[in-house]
Motif scaffolding. Structure first.
Motif, PDB file in Angstrom:
ATOM      1  N   SER A  55       0.827  -1.210   0.000  1.00  0.00           N
ATOM      2  CA  SER A  55       0.000   0.000   0.000  1.00  0.00           C
ATOM      3  C   SER A  55       0.861   1.259   0.000  1.00  0.00           C
ATOM      4  O   SER A  55       0.561   2.232  -0.703  1.00  0.00           O
ATOM      5  CB  SER A  55      -0.932   0.001   1.216  1.00  0.00           C
ATOM      6  OG  SER A  55      -1.789  -1.113   1.190  1.00  0.00           O
ATOM      7  N   TRP A  58       2.527   1.687  -3.702  1.00  0.00           N
ATOM      8  CA  TRP A  58       1.670   2.164  -4.792  1.00  0.00           C
ATOM      9  C   TRP A  58       1.099   3.541  -4.495  1.00  0.00           C
ATOM     10  O   TRP A  58       0.918   4.363  -5.412  1.00  0.00           O
ATOM     11  CB  TRP A  58       0.568   1.164  -5.119  1.00  0.00           C
ATOM     12  CG  TRP A  58      -0.618   1.120  -4.187  1.00  0.00           C
ATOM     13  CD1 TRP A  58      -0.887   0.167  -3.256  1.00  0.00           C
ATOM     14  CD2 TRP A  58      -1.725   2.032  -4.127  1.00  0.00           C
ATOM     15  NE1 TRP A  58      -2.061   0.439  -2.603  1.00  0.00           N
ATOM     16  CE2 TRP A  58      -2.603   1.581  -3.131  1.00  0.00           C
ATOM     17  CE3 TRP A  58      -2.046   3.200  -4.813  1.00  0.00           C
ATOM     18  CZ2 TRP A  58      -3.773   2.238  -2.786  1.00  0.00           C
ATOM     19  CZ3 TRP A  58      -3.223   3.869  -4.470  1.00  0.00           C
ATOM     20  CH2 TRP A  58      -4.078   3.389  -3.479  1.00  0.00           C
ATOM     21  N   LEU A  59       0.828   3.820  -3.218  1.00  0.00           N
ATOM     22  CA  LEU A  59       0.273   5.128  -2.890  1.00  0.00           C
ATOM     23  C   LEU A  59       1.316   6.230  -3.086  1.00  0.00           C
ATOM     24  O   LEU A  59       1.027   7.290  -3.658  1.00  0.00           O
ATOM     25  CB  LEU A  59      -0.224   5.118  -1.447  1.00  0.00           C
ATOM     26  CG  LEU A  59      -1.063   6.311  -0.993  1.00  0.00           C
ATOM     27  CD1 LEU A  59      -2.305   6.439  -1.857  1.00  0.00           C
ATOM     28  CD2 LEU A  59      -1.456   6.146   0.474  1.00  0.00           C
ATOM     29  N   GLY A  62       2.106   6.433  -6.918  1.00  0.00           N
ATOM     30  CA  GLY A  62       0.949   6.965  -7.649  1.00  0.00           C
ATOM     31  C   GLY A  62       0.738   8.444  -7.403  1.00  0.00           C
ATOM     32  O   GLY A  62       0.502   9.217  -8.340  1.00  0.00           O
ATOM     33  N   LEU A  63       0.827   8.871  -6.127  1.00  0.00           N
ATOM     34  CA  LEU A  63       0.668  10.297  -5.825  1.00  0.00           C
ATOM     35  C   LEU A  63       1.825  11.114  -6.387  1.00  0.00           C
ATOM     36  O   LEU A  63       1.636  12.248  -6.840  1.00  0.00           O
ATOM     37  CB  LEU A  63       0.559  10.496  -4.311  1.00  0.00           C
ATOM     38  CG  LEU A  63      -0.725   9.963  -3.651  1.00  0.00           C
ATOM     39  CD1 LEU A  63      -0.665  10.141  -2.144  1.00  0.00           C
ATOM     40  CD2 LEU A  63      -1.952  10.671  -4.216  1.00  0.00           C
ATOM     41  N   ALA A  66       1.170  11.617 -10.027  1.00  0.00           N
ATOM     42  CA  ALA A  66      -0.205  12.032 -10.339  1.00  0.00           C
ATOM     43  C   ALA A  66      -0.252  13.139 -11.380  1.00  0.00           C
ATOM     44  O   ALA A  66      -1.256  13.311 -12.080  1.00  0.00           O
ATOM     45  CB  ALA A  66      -0.923  12.485  -9.072  1.00  0.00           C
ATOM     46  N   LEU A  72      -2.399   8.651 -12.324  1.00  0.00           N
ATOM     47  CA  LEU A  72      -3.791   8.343 -11.976  1.00  0.00           C
ATOM     48  C   LEU A  72      -4.161   6.897 -12.313  1.00  0.00           C
ATOM     49  O   LEU A  72      -4.815   6.231 -11.504  1.00  0.00           O
ATOM     50  CB  LEU A  72      -4.724   9.333 -12.675  1.00  0.00           C
ATOM     51  CG  LEU A  72      -4.598  10.795 -12.207  1.00  0.00           C
ATOM     52  CD1 LEU A  72      -5.583  11.680 -12.951  1.00  0.00           C
ATOM     53  CD2 LEU A  72      -4.819  10.897 -10.705  1.00  0.00           C
ATOM     54  N   LEU A  75      -2.781   4.798  -9.553  1.00  0.00           N
ATOM     55  CA  LEU A  75      -3.606   4.881  -8.348  1.00  0.00           C
ATOM     56  C   LEU A  75      -4.857   4.012  -8.485  1.00  0.00           C
ATOM     57  O   LEU A  75      -5.266   3.342  -7.524  1.00  0.00           O
ATOM     58  CB  LEU A  75      -4.004   6.334  -8.087  1.00  0.00           C
ATOM     59  CG  LEU A  75      -2.920   7.276  -7.557  1.00  0.00           C
ATOM     60  CD1 LEU A  75      -3.442   8.695  -7.494  1.00  0.00           C
ATOM     61  CD2 LEU A  75      -2.446   6.820  -6.179  1.00  0.00           C
ATOM     62  N   LEU A  79      -5.858   0.855  -6.103  1.00  0.00           N
ATOM     63  CA  LEU A  79      -7.123   0.747  -5.374  1.00  0.00           C
ATOM     64  C   LEU A  79      -7.830  -0.563  -5.697  1.00  0.00           C
ATOM     65  O   LEU A  79      -8.467  -1.167  -4.827  1.00  0.00           O
ATOM     66  CB  LEU A  79      -8.021   1.936  -5.722  1.00  0.00           C
ATOM     67  CG  LEU A  79      -7.612   3.269  -5.085  1.00  0.00           C
ATOM     68  CD1 LEU A  79      -8.410   4.414  -5.691  1.00  0.00           C
ATOM     69  CD2 LEU A  79      -7.813   3.221  -3.578  1.00  0.00           C
ATOM     70  N   LEU A 123     -11.050   5.730  -8.997  1.00  0.00           N
ATOM     71  CA  LEU A 123     -10.371   6.638  -8.075  1.00  0.00           C
ATOM     72  C   LEU A 123     -11.275   7.072  -6.929  1.00  0.00           C
ATOM     73  O   LEU A 123     -10.786   7.449  -5.863  1.00  0.00           O
ATOM     74  CB  LEU A 123      -9.878   7.883  -8.835  1.00  0.00           C
ATOM     75  CG  LEU A 123      -8.721   7.646  -9.813  1.00  0.00           C
ATOM     76  CD1 LEU A 123      -8.400   8.926 -10.564  1.00  0.00           C
ATOM     77  CD2 LEU A 123      -7.485   7.138  -9.074  1.00  0.00           C
ATOM     78  N   TRP A 129     -10.227   2.702  -0.833  1.00  0.00           N
ATOM     79  CA  TRP A 129      -9.535   3.643   0.053  1.00  0.00           C
ATOM     80  C   TRP A 129      -9.593   3.186   1.509  1.00  0.00           C
ATOM     81  O   TRP A 129      -8.615   3.328   2.257  1.00  0.00           O
ATOM     82  CB  TRP A 129     -10.149   5.040  -0.086  1.00  0.00           C
ATOM     83  CG  TRP A 129      -9.733   5.746  -1.340  1.00  0.00           C
ATOM     84  CD1 TRP A 129     -10.522   6.085  -2.398  1.00  0.00           C
ATOM     85  CD2 TRP A 129      -8.415   6.205  -1.667  1.00  0.00           C
ATOM     86  NE1 TRP A 129      -9.789   6.708  -3.373  1.00  0.00           N
ATOM     87  CE2 TRP A 129      -8.494   6.813  -2.947  1.00  0.00           C
ATOM     88  CE3 TRP A 129      -7.188   6.158  -1.016  1.00  0.00           C
ATOM     89  CZ2 TRP A 129      -7.380   7.363  -3.579  1.00  0.00           C
ATOM     90  CZ3 TRP A 129      -6.071   6.717  -1.653  1.00  0.00           C
ATOM     91  CH2 TRP A 129      -6.177   7.308  -2.901  1.00  0.00           C
ATOM     92  N   THR A 132      -7.084   0.457   1.945  1.00  0.00           N
ATOM     93  CA  THR A 132      -5.733   1.010   2.001  1.00  0.00           C
ATOM     94  C   THR A 132      -5.430   1.569   3.387  1.00  0.00           C
ATOM     95  O   THR A 132      -4.343   1.333   3.954  1.00  0.00           O
ATOM     96  CB  THR A 132      -5.584   2.116   0.946  1.00  0.00           C
ATOM     97  OG1 THR A 132      -5.867   1.574  -0.355  1.00  0.00           O
ATOM     98  CG2 THR A 132      -4.183   2.698   0.962  1.00  0.00           C
TER      99      THR A 132
END
Length: 416
Positions: A55, A58-59, A62-63, A66, A72, A75, A79, A123, A129, A132
């Protein structure tokens, strides 16, 4: 002096009064549920590390990306994977913690939404979420539970069942808070998403229909009327009788044009419903039915405007079905309030056989009423009589669902 052991109890060397050695209870004779809880607590560390690392990676990536074209989608994929990890954790909680957990609703599928629409749906996935967040906050707790359980297993085993039960109560609370499906909320979100698209489609269809009706109906008559009056003006001096005849014809065209405009306005929303409510509106509606209709309305006050519209167009479609398909000689409409619900019943003495499971207009009515928390029931044995009962909330939220139901009912009432 020698001491005596209690009756039936062991003596100093572990024997009973009859000289036989009594069996000691096994040190780890815990209930099966306790062992499942211990297994859950010991497995927490490995599962927690895997979920946390995945988690976090990838978070963060991904952020960080972004602002690019790959951030995106990454992300969204993360998810989706978090949804799968949440499913695994729910499976583990069912098997080891004996929890009853339903799976959350799947992501809503919207045909024709395209790549960006599906990306945005992923998303905004609340299930992903929450899973996560569960993975991120579980790791510290997993370390604590693993250390306490492992230590108690070899040092404090007599109180281990109570320790395991207390620790797993915290795990259960975390699962309930973050992994339990919020079905009502998710259903509402999916419903609002669907109804928003329906409202847009319905509004566009209504605008096209109004434009077509005006162009082919009233506008064409008004053009013909203008031409006729122009010709009458030219003939006024040389042929007054012919001019007078043409003016009479134009007068008839004016009446027809006014009637078409009134019908068009009634299809959008009848003025009598706005001004006087359901009783007079349904009485006027039943007067246009080909079957004699008795109307009984017992309402202490008016329901919400959106509910009035749905009720009116529902009855309108039912009366059209009676006129076209039932072969009835009489019909009856009743409206009344029960607690916080508006109840509608339409009965006829026709041939019966109506059903909601054949792709008919009745199935559409049932769907539309269901979108505003309404109910729809049909009792129509072969040979009749037929009784259709609809139930609507007296007051309902104002929003896409109610607006879409009114619009769909209005369109069905015109086309039925």
């Amino acid at each position: 002096m020698t001491s005596s052991s209690p009756v039936g109890g062991p003596d100093g060397d572990g024997r009973g009064r009859d000289g036989e050695r009594l069996p000691r209870p096994p040190a780890f004779a815990f209930p099966a549920q306790t062992w499942r809880e211990i297994a859950h607590l010991l497995a927490n560390l490995l599962v927690g590390i895997v979920c946390f690392v995945f988690s976090l990676v990838w978070l963060t990536v991904g952020l960080g990306l972004a602002v690019t074209v790959v951030g995106l989608p990454l992300l969204a994929v993360g998810l989706r994977c978090s949804r799968a990890l949440g499913r695994f954790e729910r499976y583990r909680a069912r098997g080891l913690l004996s929890m009853r957990i339903d799976e959350p609703s799947p992501l809503p599928h919207q045909p024709g939404s395209g790549f960006l629409g599906r990306l945005w749906t992923n998303l905004r996935d609340p299930v992903g979420w929450r899973a996560t967040l569960y993975a991120l906050i579980r790791l510290p707790w997993s370390v604590v539970t693993f250390a306490i359980t492992l230590t108690s297993l070899f040092v404090a085993w007599p109180v281990l069942p109570w320790i395991a039960r207390g620790l797993t109560h915290v795990d259960r609370a975390m699962v309930r808070g973050l992994l339990f499906p919020s079905d009502e909320l998710e259903r509402r979100i999916a419903e609002l998403e669907s109804d928003r698209g329906t409202v847009v489609d319905t509004a566009a269809a209504d605008l096209r229909r109004i434009e077509r009706d005006l162009h082919d109906g009233a506008q064409a008559r008004l053009v013909a009327l203008a031409m006729g009056l122009g010709l009458a003006k030219e003939k006024l001096e040389e042929d007054p009788e012919a001019a007078a005849k043409m003016v009479d014809e134009a007068h008839g065209e004016v009446k027809l044009a006014l009637q078409e405009l009134r019908d068009l306005a009634r299809g959008i929303h009848p003025a009598i419903l706005t001004d006087r409510g359901l009783g007079p509106a349904l009485s006027a509606l039943s007067a246009r039915c080909t079957v004699p209709v008795k109307v009984t309305v017992e309402l202490p006050e008016r329901p919400a405007a959106a509910i009035e519209g749905i009720a009116y167009f529902t009855v309108s479609e039912l009366l059209q079905n009676i006129s076209k398909h039932s072969g009835a000689h009489t019909a009856e409409i009743e409206l009344w309030r029960a607690d916080n619900r508006l109840l509608i019943q339409v009965r006829d003495d026709g041939r019966g056989g109506a059903a909601t499971d054949r792709g008919s207009g009745l199935s559409g009515l049932a769907e539309r009423l269901g979108s505003v928390d309404g109910l729809f029931a049909v009792d129509s044995p072969p040979g009749g009589p037929t009784a259709v009962t609809a139930e609507l909330p007296w007051h309902h939220r104002t929003g896409p669902a109610a607006g879409a139901a009114v619009a769909r009912s209005r369109r069905s009432g015109r086309s039925g």
